[in-house]
Design a protein around this motif. Sequence first.
Motif, short mmCIF file in Angstrom:
data_model
loop_
_atom_site.label_atom_id
_atom_site.label_comp_id
_atom_site.label_asym_id
_atom_site.label_seq_id
_atom_site.Cartn_x
_atom_site.Cartn_y
_atom_site.Cartn_z
N ALA A 1 -6.13 10.11 85.33
CA ALA A 1 -6.46 8.97 86.20
C ALA A 1 -5.22 8.16 86.53
O ALA A 1 -5.05 7.68 87.66
N MET A 2 -4.31 8.00 85.56
CA MET A 2 -3.10 7.23 85.81
C MET A 2 -2.17 7.94 86.79
O MET A 2 -1.37 7.30 87.45
N LYS A 3 -2.30 9.25 86.88
CA LYS A 3 -1.46 10.00 87.81
C LYS A 3 -2.01 9.92 89.24
O LYS A 3 -1.29 9.58 90.17
N TRP A 4 -3.32 10.21 89.40
CA TRP A 4 -3.85 10.19 90.77
C TRP A 4 -4.13 8.79 91.27
O TRP A 4 -4.14 8.54 92.48
N GLY A 5 -4.33 7.83 90.33
CA GLY A 5 -4.72 6.50 90.75
C GLY A 5 -3.72 5.41 90.46
O GLY A 5 -4.08 4.22 90.43
N SER A 6 -2.45 5.77 90.25
CA SER A 6 -1.46 4.76 89.85
C SER A 6 -1.34 3.62 90.86
O SER A 6 -1.09 2.47 90.49
N SER A 7 -1.55 3.91 92.14
CA SER A 7 -1.42 2.87 93.16
C SER A 7 -2.58 1.88 93.11
O SER A 7 -2.52 0.82 93.75
N HIS A 8 -3.63 2.20 92.35
CA HIS A 8 -4.80 1.32 92.26
C HIS A 8 -4.84 0.53 90.95
O HIS A 8 -5.84 -0.14 90.67
N ILE A 9 -3.78 0.61 90.16
CA ILE A 9 -3.78 -0.08 88.87
C ILE A 9 -3.16 -1.46 89.00
O ILE A 9 -2.04 -1.61 89.50
N PHE A 10 -3.88 -2.46 88.57
CA PHE A 10 -3.34 -3.82 88.44
C PHE A 10 -3.52 -4.30 87.00
O PHE A 10 -2.59 -4.78 86.38
N HIS A 11 -4.74 -4.18 86.46
CA HIS A 11 -5.01 -4.63 85.09
C HIS A 11 -4.68 -3.53 84.08
O HIS A 11 -5.45 -3.26 83.16
N ASN A 12 -3.56 -2.89 84.26
CA ASN A 12 -2.96 -1.99 83.28
C ASN A 12 -3.95 -0.96 82.75
O ASN A 12 -4.61 -0.26 83.51
N ASP A 13 -4.04 -0.85 81.42
CA ASP A 13 -4.89 0.16 80.78
C ASP A 13 -6.37 -0.01 81.12
O ASP A 13 -7.13 0.96 81.16
N GLN A 14 -6.79 -1.24 81.37
CA GLN A 14 -8.21 -1.46 81.70
C GLN A 14 -8.56 -0.83 83.04
O GLN A 14 -9.62 -0.20 83.20
N ASP A 15 -7.69 -0.97 84.02
CA ASP A 15 -7.91 -0.30 85.30
C ASP A 15 -7.85 1.21 85.14
O ASP A 15 -8.63 1.95 85.76
N ALA A 16 -6.92 1.70 84.31
CA ALA A 16 -6.84 3.14 84.06
C ALA A 16 -8.13 3.66 83.45
O ALA A 16 -8.65 4.72 83.84
N LEU A 17 -8.67 2.92 82.49
CA LEU A 17 -9.94 3.30 81.89
C LEU A 17 -11.05 3.36 82.93
O LEU A 17 -11.83 4.33 82.98
N ASN A 18 -11.12 2.36 83.77
CA ASN A 18 -12.18 2.32 84.78
C ASN A 18 -12.02 3.41 85.83
O ASN A 18 -13.02 3.95 86.32
N LEU A 19 -10.79 3.75 86.18
CA LEU A 19 -10.58 4.86 87.10
C LEU A 19 -11.21 6.13 86.56
O LEU A 19 -11.87 6.89 87.28
N TRP A 20 -10.98 6.37 85.26
CA TRP A 20 -11.55 7.57 84.65
C TRP A 20 -13.07 7.49 84.59
O TRP A 20 -13.77 8.45 84.94
N LEU A 21 -13.60 6.35 84.17
CA LEU A 21 -15.05 6.22 84.02
C LEU A 21 -15.78 6.36 85.35
O LEU A 21 -16.92 6.84 85.39
#
Length: 297
Positions: free
Chosen positions: A184-204
């Motif tokens: 998720a951090m690879k395909w969605g890096s441009s959508h991350i603002f709240h760090n690991d929390q956004d990464a978690l939500n991208l995956w979920l």
Amino acid sequence: MAYAIGLCVDEGYLVPALTTITSLADTLPPRERKDVAIRVLTLDMTRSHAETMADFVRQVGFGSFDLRWCTPSQAALMVDDSYISVTTYLRFHFTPHFVGREYLIYVDADTQALGDIAAPLDDLEPGRLGVVQDEFIPTVGVSEALPGLVEARPEFRGRTYYNAGMLWAPTRMLAEVRKGIEQAMKWGSSHIFHNDQDALNLWLLTTSAAQQVNGAFNQFELSRFLEFGDWVSRVVHRPASTTASAKLVHFVGPHKPWQASCPATEDVIRYRAHLTRTMRQVHRLGDLSIEVPEGRR
């Protein structure tokens, strides 16, 4: 039910983490406490402080303790870093071997346990990650979280957005969680603002792994924010003072209860009582190098 409580701790959050452990100990009878493991991941803790932490955990009655030094993934992206360090990404680096229990309950170190935080494990389905809906950002597309995502993926608008401060996981799915978030951090890096929390939500958002847990197990302390304005009343649809039924209070945001500048709300006063007991115990252990932090993490 065999479980471990996991925390991610850097030097700046050592005292808050110990205070959280004190509060967790208070929620469990001594016999049950001995069956619970404490597991800590750290990026920069000194070995002497790690030894003090191990002694502290034993003193308050937990039956097992282990700590491991590790580094976050190279894909870890820090955008919102005003009071948060990259240590926050370590929550995705617990492994079944290190945890050594059937379940892991991850707990942020700016929390205070008031009840049995293991209760959600009774209803946790196999292959599901227990998470609580975020009180400030309840759904995707309503705030600065996940910037640009709903424009690129409109089907995600209105989906539940979760807070990463409490997680309940069968340890056998920890590798799946880590792998999914790495992707998720690879395909969605441009959508991350709240760090690991956004990464978690991208995956979920791309899996069916989320199982929603009652908000009482990760309830935000709101009264501090009202000292600086009433915006929180427009965002959270419950009275700010209603933490009486909370099983865990989460001190999100930059105003932390161990800071002298933090407004002395009812929950902050209760937290500081735990903090005082914690520091007294630390000093009994003979480590005078540990001090209450005042600045940023």
